[in-house]
Enzyme design. Sequence first.
Site, PDB file in Angstrom:
ATOM      1  N   HIS A 365       0.792  -1.232   0.000  1.00  0.00           N
ATOM      2  CA  HIS A 365       0.000   0.000   0.000  1.00  0.00           C
ATOM      3  C   HIS A 365       0.815   1.269   0.000  1.00  0.00           C
ATOM      4  O   HIS A 365       0.245   2.362  -0.025  1.00  0.00           O
ATOM      5  CB  HIS A 365      -0.924   0.040   1.218  1.00  0.00           C
ATOM      6  N   LYS A 556      -9.016  14.018   3.955  1.00  0.00           N
ATOM      7  CA  LYS A 556      -8.168  12.830   3.994  1.00  0.00           C
ATOM      8  C   LYS A 556      -7.287  12.962   5.228  1.00  0.00           C
ATOM      9  O   LYS A 556      -7.293  14.012   5.885  1.00  0.00           O
ATOM     10  CB  LYS A 556      -7.309  12.727   2.733  1.00  0.00           C
ATOM     11  N   ARG A 557      -6.546  11.918   5.568  1.00  0.00           N
ATOM     12  CA  ARG A 557      -5.619  12.060   6.680  1.00  0.00           C
ATOM     13  C   ARG A 557      -4.713  13.268   6.445  1.00  0.00           C
ATOM     14  O   ARG A 557      -4.372  13.592   5.300  1.00  0.00           O
ATOM     15  CB  ARG A 557      -4.776  10.784   6.827  1.00  0.00           C
ATOM     16  N   LYS A 562       0.445  14.498   1.469  1.00  0.00           N
ATOM     17  CA  LYS A 562      -0.845  14.816   0.849  1.00  0.00           C
ATOM     18  C   LYS A 562      -0.986  16.320   0.587  1.00  0.00           C
ATOM     19  O   LYS A 562      -1.885  16.765  -0.099  1.00  0.00           O
ATOM     20  CB  LYS A 562      -1.986  14.304   1.726  1.00  0.00           C
TER      21      LYS A 562
HETATM   22  C1  LIG Z   1     -12.155   7.211   1.347  1.00  0.00           C
HETATM   23  C2  LIG Z   1     -11.725   7.565   2.697  1.00  0.00           C
HETATM   24  C3  LIG Z   1     -10.369   7.765   2.965  1.00  0.00           C
HETATM   25  C4  LIG Z   1      -9.302   7.711   1.895  1.00  0.00           C
HETATM   26  O1  LIG Z   1      -9.176   8.994   1.336  1.00  0.00           O
HETATM   27  P1  LIG Z   1      -7.909   9.410   0.433  1.00  0.00           P
HETATM   28  O2  LIG Z   1      -8.282  10.753  -0.080  1.00  0.00           O
HETATM   29  O3  LIG Z   1      -7.828   8.392  -0.659  1.00  0.00           O
HETATM   30  O4  LIG Z   1      -6.728   9.419   1.314  1.00  0.00           O
HETATM   31  C5  LIG Z   1     -10.002   8.089   4.249  1.00  0.00           C
HETATM   32  N1  LIG Z   1     -10.913   8.213   5.241  1.00  0.00           N
HETATM   33  C6  LIG Z   1     -12.229   8.044   5.013  1.00  0.00           C
HETATM   34  C7  LIG Z   1     -13.187   8.208   6.130  1.00  0.00           C
HETATM   35  C8  LIG Z   1     -12.679   7.706   3.744  1.00  0.00           C
HETATM   36  O5  LIG Z   1     -13.990   7.514   3.530  1.00  0.00           O
END
Ligand SMILES: *Cc1c(COP(=O)(O)O)cnc(C)c1O
Length: 818
Positions: A365, A556-557, A562
């Site tokens: 990942h 996102k995190r 990011k």
């Molecule tokens: C989809 C999702 C993620 C992943 O988001 P990315 O933008 O791909 O990092 C993280 N947290 C939650 C709650 C999500 O629904």
Amino acid sequence: MTPLDNLPTPAKKSDPKTLAVEIIERLKHGTGKDPKAAKPHDWLQAVILVVRDRLVDHWIEWKDESRNEKRVYYLSLEFLIGRLMRDAITNLGLEGEINQALANIGVDLDILRELEPDAALGNGGLGRLAACFMESMASVGIPAYGYGIRYQHGLFRQEIRDGWQVELPEMWLSHGNPWEFERRESAYEIGFGGTVEPRGHDKTGVPTFRWKPSERMTAAAYDTPVVGWKGDHVNSLRLWSAQPIDPILLARFNAGDYVGALEESNRAETLTQVLYPQDSHIAGQELRLRQEFFFSSASLQDILRRHGQLFHTFDNLPEKVAIQLNDTHPAIAVAEMMRLLIDNEGYDFARAWELTNGTFAYTNHTLLPEALESWPVALIERLLPRHMQIIYQINAMVLKSARKDGLADEVISRISLIDEGGERRVRMGNLAFMGSHSVNGVSALHSDLMKETVFADLNAVFPGRINNKTNGITPRRWLAQCNPALLRLVQGVVGDVDLMAETEALTGITGMADDAGFQSSFEAIKRRNKEQLARVIQQRMGLRVDPGAIFDIQIKRIHEYKRQLLNLIETVALYDQIRSHPEKDWVPRVKIFAGKAAPSYHTAKLIIKLANDIARVVNNDPIVGDLLKVVFLPNYNVSLAEVLVPAADLSEQISTAGMEASGTGNMKFALNGAVTIGTLDGANVEIKDLVGDENIVIFGLTAQEVSDRRAIGRDPGEIIAASPELAQALRAIKDGAFSADDPSRYADLIGGIESHDWFMVSDDFDSYTAAQRRVDALWSDRATWNRMAILNTANVGWFSSDRTIRQYASDIWGVPTK
Ligand SMILES: *Cc1c(COP(=O)(O)O)cnc(C)c1O
């Protein structure tokens, strides 16, 4: 024939009247409440129990029907499930009936929905992927089990106090969990520590061993049914909870040592208390390794017991069992499978290796070095002495063969399971790689980079083992449930096709992209979703935002790679521009952020504070007014995503190229008609290929350019000096324009960008700003924007996780799909 074979099992009726009667019945007899005095929580419980009854019928049938089929076991330390009720109701097709039933009783389903806690047993993308995969495996009819840990406390709840993130414990089990079934009969003993004792010799004279652990506990199973689309297949998510073998040590209790008598109990229960809150980073705590082994061992014992009962041999293991490792977190399972086959089932090493390798597959990942797991040899030796022995033996076998093939010393030391630079450590990625017949990345770009970087040497030794399976998302949750109006609109165009099963049929709306009527319906739905989000922002933050503005969302995190910081610096630059030229016809924007930072990740927490500091200043500036608003919504989770995603005009996917393995948030937004502004990273590349260059806004360095620049070295100071806008924004932040109470708060954060800027914020800044002004221009021509939005929805059906799962099924697992 037993009396049970003749038992009539009538399918439960599900008309509104029957449902209403059952809900009241369940309320009284299932929860012991008087309907007249029942609280919304009691009604929620009753509704879930009634829905669950219907699942259980399908569950039992499917288990029976698929008894002899090959099964897939998905091992993951995280399952970011979110709420389950709406999922179950839509997949069973009971939405209308339950709504009607509750209306008859005078209860509002929408209110109940909001009361269900989010099962947040994951950090971010990796855990959410596991949840989408479980739902898709049931939808395409693969008999599958998910295996994980039943954490007492999932990911922490985030509050923002004075702009700072504060972490609070998540109490998702505090009202009980009506979805789960405790399986007292499925409990396994898990050992730690102790010694390895010689036992004798096998038929061929090879010495045999037995592990005598010094510490033991029980893994107890809790099953949650996972229902697929249309409800035909229901699989199990089996989560393990640690329990003491002897809850009270009587000898110590009787001796008056009441605290000591509970020692074992406390030690066991600690193991499954909390989820480690790091995403894309490994903290390396002993408790984490214990969690990894605990759930791997319990899962393998369960798999082998089930297999043994059915087939009375393990010779056919790879024909009947596929085990998928979600990242290296369960990689120790490779050694545990070898131990179980050799020590318990009497296989010789070579044959055990063949069976293990034929059964396991591994998904990588991340390429981030800080996320590549390795454990000190000394720790594994102490906690899992027999496994350490087996790891050495695997290593010897592979390295000997590599040496025979004439590989150079440097190559051999790089593929070795033991990293000898400094304290000797076991490389879990290499263990997962060697122990698996398939190793996959999660987007085309990521899989290519795997072959060039982390696994370049192993790829040469085991050519063909690395393959790609681009991630996906379930369209049931991420379209039907979160945006039902949009689904109804597109359904009206594509006609009689089941879009939830054949999501690529969304291309059927392509011809409507320029249709004025369709455009206005599409825009009206987006507008209502934005109004809904505006209400949430008003309620939670007391801030009014204009639903007519561009909703520009990055959720996102929080992580440096990011690049929320890039977005924030651009926000500051835009703010400066608006203040300098308030007379220009600026395009109004609402910049929305949400996300959690790992509690120990200082820089990420500072970025959250910066977002809140900028929001406070910008939102209170009368010159700016509605032209720019900045929002940081607390406690990002699946349920909040379900509100934010359908309300986005612009999806921010701006990671440093080469660093985001895939992303799945990007797919959710595109499916719901948001335009992506993004780098050529992860699955953004594939989104661009599908929607076309003119329907996405791409900017910034490519992965190749990033790696070239890092190799050559460059001076961010020069880049900043060449960009007056960037220089001014950085200076403002650094000098305390947003932190008057502590002017030097951001000195180090900005200093990092000026000195090394590992994530290339300054390199991409001008390109990003130019891309944002292109967005403004596109938005100002509403027909063009609507066309882009529509063509995003139309063309990203390929990202259904059903497609991903079908690819795993045919290329890796060798199981049929329906
Ligand atoms: C989809 C999702 C993620 C992943 O988001 P990315 O933008 O791909 O990092 C993280 N947290 C939650 C709650 C999500 O629904």
